[in-house]
Design a protein around this motif. Structure first.
Motif, PDB file in Angstrom:
ATOM      1  N   LEU A  35     -13.775  50.615  69.449  1.00 48.05           N
ATOM      2  CA  LEU A  35     -14.410  49.864  68.567  1.00 48.05           C
ATOM      3  C   LEU A  35     -14.769  50.681  67.262  1.00 48.05           C
ATOM      4  O   LEU A  35     -14.395  50.106  66.013  1.00 48.05           O
ATOM      5  N   GLY A  36     -15.057  52.094  67.415  1.00 50.27           N
ATOM      6  CA  GLY A  36     -15.102  52.617  66.101  1.00 50.27           C
ATOM      7  C   GLY A  36     -13.869  52.536  65.323  1.00 50.27           C
ATOM      8  O   GLY A  36     -13.925  52.443  64.011  1.00 50.27           O
ATOM      9  N   LEU A  37     -12.600  52.929  65.787  1.00 48.86           N
ATOM     10  CA  LEU A  37     -11.409  52.846  65.091  1.00 48.86           C
ATOM     11  C   LEU A  37     -11.101  51.339  64.229  1.00 48.86           C
ATOM     12  O   LEU A  37     -10.917  51.421  63.421  1.00 48.86           O
ATOM     13  N   THR A  38     -11.527  50.078  65.318  1.00 51.11           N
ATOM     14  CA  THR A  38     -11.044  48.888  64.832  1.00 51.11           C
ATOM     15  C   THR A  38     -12.151  48.849  63.318  1.00 51.11           C
ATOM     16  O   THR A  38     -11.628  48.062  62.402  1.00 51.11           O
ATOM     17  N   LEU A  39     -13.434  49.242  63.527  1.00 51.56           N
ATOM     18  CA  LEU A  39     -14.214  48.796  62.618  1.00 51.56           C
ATOM     19  C   LEU A  39     -13.972  49.823  61.226  1.00 51.56           C
ATOM     20  O   LEU A  39     -14.017  49.394  60.175  1.00 51.56           O
ATOM     21  N   ALA A  40     -13.697  51.209  61.709  1.00 46.67           N
ATOM     22  CA  ALA A  40     -13.274  52.021  60.480  1.00 46.67           C
ATOM     23  C   ALA A  40     -12.108  51.440  59.892  1.00 46.67           C
ATOM     24  O   ALA A  40     -11.988  51.449  58.488  1.00 46.67           O
ATOM     25  N   ALA A  41     -11.133  51.041  60.688  1.00 48.19           N
ATOM     26  CA  ALA A  41      -9.850  50.359  60.055  1.00 48.19           C
ATOM     27  C   ALA A  41     -10.163  49.252  58.970  1.00 48.19           C
ATOM     28  O   ALA A  41      -9.639  48.999  57.918  1.00 48.19           O
ATOM     29  N   ALA A  42     -10.998  48.522  59.711  1.00 46.77           N
ATOM     30  CA  ALA A  42     -11.565  47.254  58.880  1.00 46.77           C
ATOM     31  C   ALA A  42     -12.209  47.697  57.356  1.00 46.77           C
ATOM     32  O   ALA A  42     -11.870  47.087  56.192  1.00 46.77           O
ATOM     33  N   PHE A  43     -13.163  48.690  57.584  1.00 48.71           N
ATOM     34  CA  PHE A  43     -13.821  49.111  56.331  1.00 48.71           C
ATOM     35  C   PHE A  43     -12.561  50.098  55.273  1.00 48.71           C
ATOM     36  O   PHE A  43     -13.271  49.889  54.372  1.00 48.71           O
ATOM     37  N   LEU A  44     -11.815  50.740  56.001  1.00 55.46           N
ATOM     38  CA  LEU A  44     -10.695  51.272  55.339  1.00 55.46           C
ATOM     39  C   LEU A  44     -10.135  50.467  54.165  1.00 55.46           C
ATOM     40  O   LEU A  44      -9.771  50.781  53.164  1.00 55.46           O
ATOM     41  N   THR A  45      -9.838  48.827  54.665  1.00 54.37           N
ATOM     42  CA  THR A  45      -9.250  47.851  53.855  1.00 54.37           C
ATOM     43  C   THR A  45     -10.029  47.742  52.466  1.00 54.37           C
ATOM     44  O   THR A  45      -9.807  47.748  51.321  1.00 54.37           O
ATOM     45  N   TRP A  46     -11.526  47.889  52.816  1.00 54.05           N
ATOM     46  CA  TRP A  46     -12.741  48.005  51.666  1.00 54.05           C
ATOM     47  C   TRP A  46     -12.428  49.157  50.882  1.00 54.05           C
ATOM     48  O   TRP A  46     -12.204  49.183  49.645  1.00 54.05           O
ATOM     49  N   ALA A  47     -12.407  50.276  51.499  1.00 46.26           N
ATOM     50  CA  ALA A  47     -12.358  51.498  50.847  1.00 46.26           C
ATOM     51  C   ALA A  47     -11.006  51.435  49.997  1.00 46.26           C
ATOM     52  O   ALA A  47     -11.104  52.072  48.870  1.00 46.26           O
ATOM     53  N   GLU A  48      -9.902  51.063  50.584  1.00 42.26           N
ATOM     54  CA  GLU A  48      -8.616  51.170  49.831  1.00 42.26           C
ATOM     55  C   GLU A  48      -8.643  50.448  48.674  1.00 42.26           C
ATOM     56  O   GLU A  48      -8.167  50.575  47.749  1.00 42.26           O
ATOM     57  N   ARG A  49      -9.324  49.173  48.860  1.00 44.47           N
ATOM     58  CA  ARG A  49      -9.414  48.302  47.694  1.00 44.47           C
ATOM     59  C   ARG A  49     -10.362  48.941  46.463  1.00 44.47           C
ATOM     60  O   ARG A  49     -10.302  48.714  45.163  1.00 44.47           O
ATOM     61  N   LYS A  50     -11.433  49.588  46.936  1.00 51.72           N
ATOM     62  CA  LYS A  50     -12.540  50.229  46.147  1.00 51.72           C
ATOM     63  C   LYS A  50     -11.620  51.331  45.484  1.00 51.72           C
ATOM     64  O   LYS A  50     -11.666  51.399  44.070  1.00 51.72           O
ATOM     65  N   VAL A  51     -10.810  52.183  45.998  1.00 52.31           N
ATOM     66  CA  VAL A  51     -10.171  53.251  45.482  1.00 52.31           C
ATOM     67  C   VAL A  51      -9.079  52.716  44.476  1.00 52.31           C
ATOM     68  O   VAL A  51      -9.376  53.106  43.451  1.00 52.31           O
ATOM     69  N   ALA A  52      -8.488  51.785  45.052  1.00 48.38           N
ATOM     70  CA  ALA A  52      -7.388  51.085  44.163  1.00 48.38           C
ATOM     71  C   ALA A  52      -8.115  50.649  42.950  1.00 48.38           C
ATOM     72  O   ALA A  52      -7.555  50.849  41.593  1.00 48.38           O
ATOM     73  N   GLY A  53      -9.083  49.872  42.845  1.00 47.72           N
ATOM     74  CA  GLY A  53      -9.999  49.501  41.764  1.00 47.72           C
ATOM     75  C   GLY A  53     -10.209  50.550  40.777  1.00 47.72           C
ATOM     76  O   GLY A  53     -10.154  50.403  39.694  1.00 47.72           O
ATOM     77  N   ARG A  54     -10.772  51.440  41.269  1.00 51.16           N
ATOM     78  CA  ARG A  54     -11.170  52.594  40.591  1.00 51.16           C
ATOM     79  C   ARG A  54      -9.876  53.334  39.712  1.00 51.16           C
ATOM     80  O   ARG A  54     -10.449  53.683  38.473  1.00 51.16           O
ATOM     81  N   ILE A  55      -8.816  53.284  40.573  1.00 57.44           N
ATOM     82  CA  ILE A  55      -7.778  54.086  39.531  1.00 57.44           C
ATOM     83  C   ILE A  55      -7.094  52.950  38.629  1.00 57.44           C
ATOM     84  O   ILE A  55      -6.904  53.229  37.641  1.00 57.44           O
ATOM     85  N   GLN A  56      -7.360  51.669  39.011  1.00 56.55           N
ATOM     86  CA  GLN A  56      -6.834  50.627  38.217  1.00 56.55           C
ATOM     87  C   GLN A  56      -7.590  50.287  37.237  1.00 56.55           C
ATOM     88  O   GLN A  56      -7.574  48.999  36.964  1.00 56.55           O
ATOM     89  N   LEU A  57      -8.908  50.770  36.934  1.00 60.64           N
ATOM     90  CA  LEU A  57      -9.874  50.382  35.856  1.00 60.64           C
ATOM     91  C   LEU A  57     -10.356  49.025  36.162  1.00 60.64           C
ATOM     92  O   LEU A  57     -10.717  48.269  35.465  1.00 60.64           O
ATOM     93  N   ARG A  58     -10.785  48.745  37.490  1.00 58.02           N
ATOM     94  CA  ARG A  58     -11.505  47.677  37.667  1.00 58.02           C
ATOM     95  C   ARG A  58     -12.475  47.849  38.954  1.00 58.02           C
ATOM     96  O   ARG A  58     -12.388  49.327  39.311  1.00 58.02           O
ATOM     97  N   TYR A  59     -13.250  46.940  39.383  1.00 59.47           N
ATOM     98  CA  TYR A  59     -14.312  47.177  40.415  1.00 59.47           C
ATOM     99  C   TYR A  59     -13.777  47.146  41.873  1.00 59.47           C
ATOM    100  O   TYR A  59     -14.579  47.849  42.736  1.00 59.47           O
ATOM    101  N   GLY A  60     -12.939  46.461  42.130  1.00 61.54           N
ATOM    102  CA  GLY A  60     -12.619  46.202  43.515  1.00 61.54           C
ATOM    103  C   GLY A  60     -13.608  45.342  43.987  1.00 61.54           C
ATOM    104  O   GLY A  60     -14.250  44.539  43.190  1.00 61.54           O
ATOM    105  N   PRO A  61     -13.615  45.073  45.497  1.00 62.59           N
ATOM    106  CA  PRO A  61     -14.734  43.898  46.019  1.00 62.59           C
ATOM    107  C   PRO A  61     -15.957  44.268  45.595  1.00 62.59           C
ATOM    108  O   PRO A  61     -16.406  45.481  45.770  1.00 62.59           O
TER     109      PRO A  61
END
Lengths: 353, 414
Positions: A35-61
């Motif tokens: 469960l932890g891994l599945t949840l963590a993976a789901a929130f990694l997609t959020w984290a990835e988009r946030k990181v990408a957003g910061r790198i790409q001058l935008r906010y992300g989700p």
């Protein structure tokens, strides 16, 4: 003799006193990790988009929930309710096996990774190991299981009976064969130093210095190879969007696609967890006086930093070309891995003499 | 070998150029891959039929026409001034340059000159459009080789150029700012400061791109000696623009046949040596800086005066005259409804678009509508060299080569 007793006696398990976990403890551990891994993976997609957003001058989700934190939930719901399209000419069995393997193998490898130091003599006198299954050949098990992950991509790409998928699957197979060797060789240095394949022992032996200090080359080799094995940029050739549309999962939709997606992120966690265990001292604190922080937190923190690096790389570098990737694996990483083994072996032999 | 049609198939239903080529020998074990028209990196709706041997491209057959809009035909039923918005939409990454090409051609038919101020402002808008187009190309080129972030960085800068477009014309992309006989209007007062800040800040941004991509070893490996074309081949295929200059031919319409006072400005034409993707890349990166130089000079030497020709055949009478003179009112009405009538004749006028030589060939029969307009589109000619450039390269290189040609499908199909 009961089967479990047989397994105990045949030496698959090690430890003091009663080696096996009671079934309940085992089940709870497995549930937590899965469960932890599945949840963590789901929130990694959020984290990835946030990181990408910061790198790409935008906010992300930032629409769903505070800081867009509920975005993964919305995404999963969307995937669940989408129509499960599949090509009519697919290989029905393998088309299902592919995505299942993707998540299965990724989670399976996590079964032997120790999250914290063993607690001796808890309760009825058995040792609480912070992994699901305490194998004394944990490292070997990990190598075996992660290799299976290639089948998920290969079978998924092949069974869809689409040309883009096929190309993605072929690329993945070639990539994995090239990098499996380099990754395995990079780990041998650690095994020579510790004389053990037991992950818990490998971590406890890093008490004085993490292996990243003694094996910096091996760490770099492992990290590069692991990136390639998880099909992350700059090695994301099997799903190279600009060339193969979506590569091996072009024909997948709905939850089957979701499983591949999940598998990728669980894989990233697993790979970073292995790197943490082998090279960054697992649950050990950076400096001894910080040892009041629980080992699990140290472990999670180190994995998180590594994952951040993985994301950072993805949003920075261009993609390698297929043939360059092969030559990097065979002509650079593999010889360097061998060199590392020779040097480590020589040093250990001299010290012993 | 002529193909035999299945019974009952009308020949017209087959795509010309695709099904009429000689049959592919499949005995060699090649796989035919249909790439596009819906594909992430065909830059629009280009369809490519590939014969793949593993990942090696043995043959590439482009199939165009998915964005065919019939602009050239539409010109024939519109007055000259009404044609301008159509030109915007052909090469939609450099609209002012298309406007300029058509306006210059029509002005040559009419035999009129526009005031110097209008010429300079045209140059500024055209060069800003070139910068904007190259910025977009830079982003997509990085994207094509898998680097996703430079795209947003270059779009950050392009946004400021779109802002300038909006400032002067009210529209961000299809500006129709350059008209036959001059400009839509003079620029507003805050234009100078904003344009100057673009000139001042962009070099730093370009430095940033160069750090991110130009020196990146992965990018170099992906582009060095890939998709190379010799100068002779490039000329034979009719390539122009940065694609031709990347092969070492210093052909630039702005230098060869200066128009709109380009000869007043001091700028260089960067050329490559090898003609590979990397050289084309370097050419465009240098062109960004050269264009900034031109804008800088034009801004600082901008003469004052009107921005429209005084020639009453084309220009509407001023407002105060309309209020007092019946003839002027009639003339204004006639211009608005019928437009002007260039004398009988034909003209070819080329301008340097971000993609190469963009030529307008206009035939006038003396009426208020062009008898025929043929556009010499750089993207179309450059694209014809694609099969030659990618033969024997890998599939991944094909994508990079398409990016390096910098095609705009609106320009290819018209």
């Amino acid at each position: 003799m009961k089967a479990s007793q047989y397994l105990l006696d045949s030496g698959l398990r090690v430890g003091n006193g009663v080696a096996a976990d009671p079934v309940l403890v085992f089940a709870v551990k497995a549930a937590i990790v899965v469960l932890g891994l599945t949840l963590a993976a789901a929130f990694l997609t959020w984290a990835e988009r946030k990181v990408a957003g910061r790198i790409q001058l935008r906010y992300g989700p930032n629409r769903v929930g505070p800081y867009g934190l509920f975005q993964p939930i919305a995404d999963v719901l969307k995937l669940l309710f989408k129509e499960n399209l599949a090509p009519a000419t697919r290989d029905k069995l393998l088309f299902l096996v592919g995505p299942s393997l993707a998540v299965g193998t990724a989670i399976l490898a996590f079964a032997v990774i120790p999250l914290s130091a063993v607690n001796h003599g808890i309760g009825a006198g058995y040792d609480l190991h912070w992994d699901i299954s305490h194998l004394n050949i944990g490292l070997l098990f990990i190598l075996a299981v992660t290799s299976l992950g290639a089948y998920s991509i290969f079978l998924g790409g092949w069974s869809a009976n689409s040309k883009y998928s096929l190309l993605g699957g072929l690329r993945s197979t070639a990539q994995l064969i090239s990098y499996e060797m380099a990754v395995s060789f990079s780990l041998i240095g650690v095994v020579i130093l510790t004389g053990s394949l037991d992950l818990e022992k490998i971590v406890t032996q890093q008490n004085h210095a993490w292996f990243v200090v003694m094996q910096p080359l091996a760490f770099l080799l492992y990290f590069t190879g692991a990136l390639a094995e998880t099909n992350r940029a700059p090695f994301d050739l099997p799903e190279a969007e600009q060339e193969l549309v979506a590569g091996y999962h072009t024909e997948y939709s709905s939850l089957r696609f979701g499983l591949y997606f999940l598998g990728e992120y669980v894989n990233v966690i697993t790979v970073c967890a292995i790197a943490t265990t082998l090279f960054l001292g697992g649950w050990l604190p950076i400096v001894p006086f910080l040892s009041f922080i629980p080992g699990v937190l140290w472990f999670i923190g180190k994995v998180a930093v590594l994952i951040l690096v993985v994301m950072w790389i993805r949003w920075t570098l261009p993609r390698l070309r297929y043939d360059r990737l092969m030559s990097l694996g065979w002509k650079v990483l593999l010889p360097l891995g061998l060199l590392n083994i020779v040097i480590t072996g020589a040093v250990v032999a001299f010290q012993a003499a | 070998m002529p193909i035999t049609l299945p019974p009952g198939t009308a020949p017209g239903l087959l795509t010309p150029g695709i099904d009429s080529v000689e049959a592919v020998d499949l005995g060699g074990g090649t796989m035919e891959l249909n790439m596009g028209p819906q594909h992430p990196s065909t830059h629009g709706v280009l369809r490519l039929l590939l014969d793949l041997d593993g990942e090696v491209v043995r043959q590439c057959r482009p199939d165009i026409g998915f964005l065919h809009t019939g602009f050239e035909k539409s010109f024939e039923s519109h007055t000259y001034q009404q044609c301008i918005p159509y030109t915007d939409r052909m090469d939609y990454l450099g609209p002012p340059i298309n406007n300029l090409g058509f306006a210059l051609a029509a002005e040559r038919l009419l035999g009129i000159d526009v005031p110097l101020r209008a010429q300079y402002l045209r140059v500024i808008m055209a060069e800003l459009a070139r910068i904007g187009s190259h910025l977009l190309w830079f982003g997509t080129t990085a994207l094509d080789v898998g680097a996703m972030t430079p795209f947003v960085y270059s779009w950050r800068e392009r946004e400021r150029i779109l802002d300038i477009n909006e400032l002067v014309s009210g529209v961000r992309m299809h500006t129709s700012f350059i008209r036959v006989g001059g400009l839509l209007a003079d620029v507003p007062d805050d234009f100078y400061a904003i344009a100057q800040s673009v000139v001042d800040t962009f070099p730093k941004a370009i430095d940033e791109y160069e750090v991110l991509i130009s020196g990146n070893p992965i990018f170099r490996e992906r582009t060095r000696n890939i998709g190379a074309i010799s100068a002779a081949d490039a000329l034979n295929y009719g390539m122009t623009g940065p694609c031709l200059r990347g092969s070492g031919v210093p052909y630039d319409v702005r230098k060869q046949q200066p128009y709109s006072s380009y000869d007043h400005f001091d700028f260089d034409i960067p050329v490559g040596v090898r003609g590979d993707i990397y050289d084309r890349y370097l050419c465009r990166m240098q062109e960004l800086r050269e264009s900034l130089k031109i804008v800088d000079q034009a801004l600082n030497n901008l003469p004052s005066g009107p921005v429209n020709t005084p020639d009453r055949r084309v220009a509407a009478p001023p407002r105060n005259e309309i209020n007092t003179s019946m003839e002027s009112l009639i003339r204004h009405f006639k211009l608005s409804t019928e437009g002007f009538r260039p004398p009988k004749g034909q003209v070819y006028q080329a301008v340097e678009s971000p993609r190469g030589e963009l030529g307008f060939y206009i035939v006038s029969d003396g009426s208020n509508r062009p008898y025929r307009v043929k556009v010499r589109a750089p993207s179309f000619s450059n694209l014809t060299a694609l099969p030659h450039m990618v033969k024997g390269e890998l599939l991944a290189d094909l994508v990079a080569v398409i990016g390096s040609i910098d095609i705009v499908l609106g320009d290819v199909d018209r």
